[in-house]
Design an enzyme around this catalytic site. Sequence first.
Site, PDB file in Angstrom:
ATOM      1  N   ASP A   1       0.874  -1.177   0.000  1.00 21.26           N
ATOM      2  CA  ASP A   1       0.000   0.000   0.000  1.00 21.26           C
ATOM      3  C   ASP A   1       0.912   1.228   0.000  1.00 21.26           C
ATOM      4  O   ASP A   1       2.138   1.116  -0.179  1.00 21.26           O
ATOM      5  CB  ASP A   1      -1.007  -0.040   1.166  1.00 21.26           C
ATOM      6  CG  ASP A   1      -0.349   0.163   2.522  1.00 21.26           C
ATOM      7  OD1 ASP A   1       0.897   0.255   2.597  1.00 21.26           O
ATOM      8  OD2 ASP A   1      -1.082   0.227   3.529  1.00 21.26           O
TER       9      ASP A   1
ATOM     10  N   CYS B   1       2.939  -3.295   4.055  1.00 23.43           N
ATOM     11  CA  CYS B   1       2.089  -2.155   4.426  1.00 23.43           C
ATOM     12  C   CYS B   1       2.833  -1.429   5.554  1.00 23.43           C
ATOM     13  O   CYS B   1       4.035  -1.640   5.711  1.00 23.43           O
ATOM     14  CB  CYS B   1       0.678  -2.597   4.819  1.00 23.43           C
ATOM     15  SG  CYS B   1       0.583  -3.753   6.202  1.00 23.43           S
TER      16      CYS B   1
ATOM     17  N   THR C   1       2.781  -1.697   8.864  1.00 17.61           N
ATOM     18  CA  THR C   1       3.297  -2.625   9.880  1.00 17.61           C
ATOM     19  C   THR C   1       3.478  -4.043   9.366  1.00 17.61           C
ATOM     20  O   THR C   1       4.105  -4.865  10.044  1.00 17.61           O
ATOM     21  CB  THR C   1       2.299  -2.716  11.042  1.00 17.61           C
ATOM     22  OG1 THR C   1       1.041  -3.170  10.498  1.00 17.61           O
ATOM     23  CG2 THR C   1       2.106  -1.380  11.742  1.00 17.61           C
TER      24      THR C   1
ATOM     25  N   HIS D   1      10.202 -23.903   9.163  1.00 20.69           N
ATOM     26  CA  HIS D   1       9.204 -24.565  10.017  1.00 20.69           C
ATOM     27  C   HIS D   1       7.773 -24.413   9.509  1.00 20.69           C
ATOM     28  O   HIS D   1       6.976 -25.334   9.638  1.00 20.69           O
ATOM     29  CB  HIS D   1       9.271 -24.004  11.443  1.00 20.69           C
ATOM     30  CG  HIS D   1      10.474 -24.469  12.208  1.00 20.69           C
ATOM     31  ND1 HIS D   1      10.576 -24.369  13.580  1.00 20.69           N
ATOM     32  CD2 HIS D   1      11.640 -25.034  11.793  1.00 20.69           C
ATOM     33  CE1 HIS D   1      11.745 -24.862  13.980  1.00 20.69           C
ATOM     34  NE2 HIS D   1      12.414 -25.253  12.912  1.00 20.69           N
TER      35      HIS D   1
ATOM     36  N   HIS E   1       7.445 -30.799  11.025  1.00 22.38           N
ATOM     37  CA  HIS E   1       6.810 -29.554  10.563  1.00 22.38           C
ATOM     38  C   HIS E   1       5.788 -29.825   9.449  1.00 22.38           C
ATOM     39  O   HIS E   1       4.814 -29.109   9.319  1.00 22.38           O
ATOM     40  CB  HIS E   1       7.871 -28.557  10.097  1.00 22.38           C
ATOM     41  CG  HIS E   1       8.891 -28.271  11.145  1.00 22.38           C
ATOM     42  ND1 HIS E   1       8.562 -27.678  12.348  1.00 22.38           N
ATOM     43  CD2 HIS E   1      10.215 -28.548  11.203  1.00 22.38           C
ATOM     44  CE1 HIS E   1       9.650 -27.582  13.091  1.00 22.38           C
ATOM     45  NE2 HIS E   1      10.659 -28.102  12.426  1.00 22.38           N
TER      46      HIS E   1
END
Length: 154
Positions: free
Chosen positions: A8, A64, A66, A97, A132
């Site tokens: 963004d 973005c 964060t 993982h 995993h």
Amino acid sequence: MKIAIGSDHAGYELKENLKKILCNEYDILDVGTNSTESVDYPDFATKVCELIIKKDADFGILICGTGIGMSITANKFKGIYAALCYDTNTASLARTHNNANILCIGGRTTKIQEAVDIVNTFLTSSFEGGRHKRRFEKIKEIENINFKEVGNDL
Ligand code: RB5
């Protein structure tokens, strides 16, 4: 290797900087945004997810402010395993993982050199499988639950 990248407005600057570096080693599919004008991050998360689901890209990078909004949105798509990473350790673990296929980064929380290191670590690490894989298969089982039917039963 084809890498889809989207951001963004808050991730635009970091996306452009990453593109300049990554284009030396990878085929980059940039879905936008193309300026710092305010836009909505789900629109760009959707474009990157679609490219991966259609197998037109191998991995995705979403940025973005964060990385949180992008990761929440991307993880709504079946077949998308998006990891918000904030250092090279989490970037490595997201692949080894968790078998993540999208890396989310915060454009306002991660400096350019750290972001380059995070991306390089993510793209050069491989899923370890073993225990995993068992856990990853359980995530895929959860994906296959028909939420509409569950809702109707309530
Ligand atoms: C945009 O201001 C900001 O909310 C967005 O980039 C992101 O950080 C949301 O998770």
